[in-house]
Motif scaffolding. Sequence first.
Motif, short mmCIF file in Angstrom:
data_model
loop_
_atom_site.label_atom_id
_atom_site.label_comp_id
_atom_site.label_asym_id
_atom_site.label_seq_id
_atom_site.Cartn_x
_atom_site.Cartn_y
_atom_site.Cartn_z
N VAL A 106 40.73 49.26 38.34
CA VAL A 106 41.42 48.15 37.66
C VAL A 106 42.93 48.24 37.90
O VAL A 106 43.59 47.22 38.16
N ALA A 107 43.49 49.43 37.83
CA ALA A 107 44.94 49.60 37.88
C ALA A 107 45.52 49.46 39.29
O ALA A 107 46.66 49.02 39.44
N LEU A 108 44.77 49.83 40.31
CA LEU A 108 45.30 49.81 41.67
C LEU A 108 45.76 48.43 42.13
O LEU A 108 46.87 48.29 42.63
N PRO A 109 44.96 47.38 41.93
CA PRO A 109 45.46 46.05 42.32
C PRO A 109 46.70 45.62 41.52
O PRO A 109 47.61 45.00 42.07
N LEU A 110 46.73 45.98 40.25
CA LEU A 110 47.89 45.65 39.43
C LEU A 110 49.13 46.41 39.92
O LEU A 110 50.23 45.84 39.99
N ALA A 111 48.95 47.66 40.26
CA ALA A 111 50.07 48.47 40.77
C ALA A 111 50.57 47.92 42.11
O ALA A 111 51.78 47.90 42.36
N ARG A 112 49.65 47.48 42.96
CA ARG A 112 50.06 46.88 44.24
C ARG A 112 50.90 45.62 44.01
O ARG A 112 51.93 45.42 44.64
N ARG A 113 50.43 44.77 43.10
CA ARG A 113 51.17 43.53 42.79
C ARG A 113 52.55 43.84 42.21
O ARG A 113 53.54 43.23 42.60
N LEU A 114 52.60 44.79 41.31
CA LEU A 114 53.87 45.15 40.69
C LEU A 114 54.83 45.75 41.71
O LEU A 114 56.01 45.39 41.73
N SER A 115 54.33 46.62 42.58
CA SER A 115 55.21 47.20 43.58
C SER A 115 55.68 46.17 44.58
O SER A 115 56.83 46.22 45.06
N THR A 116 54.85 45.18 44.91
CA THR A 116 55.26 44.09 45.78
C THR A 116 56.35 43.26 45.13
O THR A 116 57.30 42.82 45.79
#
Length: 78
Positions: free
Chosen positions: A63-73
């Motif tokens: 769950v967290a990995l896609p959110l972390a990718r979006r936030l880092s982008t």
Amino acid sequence: MIRGRLPARHAPVVMAVILSVVMTMVVSAVSTLRGVGLGESFLSVWLSAWGLSWIVAFPTLLVALPLARRLSTTLCRA
């Protein structure tokens, strides 16, 4: 294609499995070492703690990995 390799579409899940295994092993080992010391019960307590933490960490990471990718982008320049 090399036999035994998964298709590229599975890469995010494979990465999450590897990352969750390594991180939970290290964190639970440090926590167990601090809690019970390096005695004869360390290995059994650590493996039990690691198993439980991995069961929680793997779905959390999915769950967290896609959110972390979006936030880092969002936070970093292209």
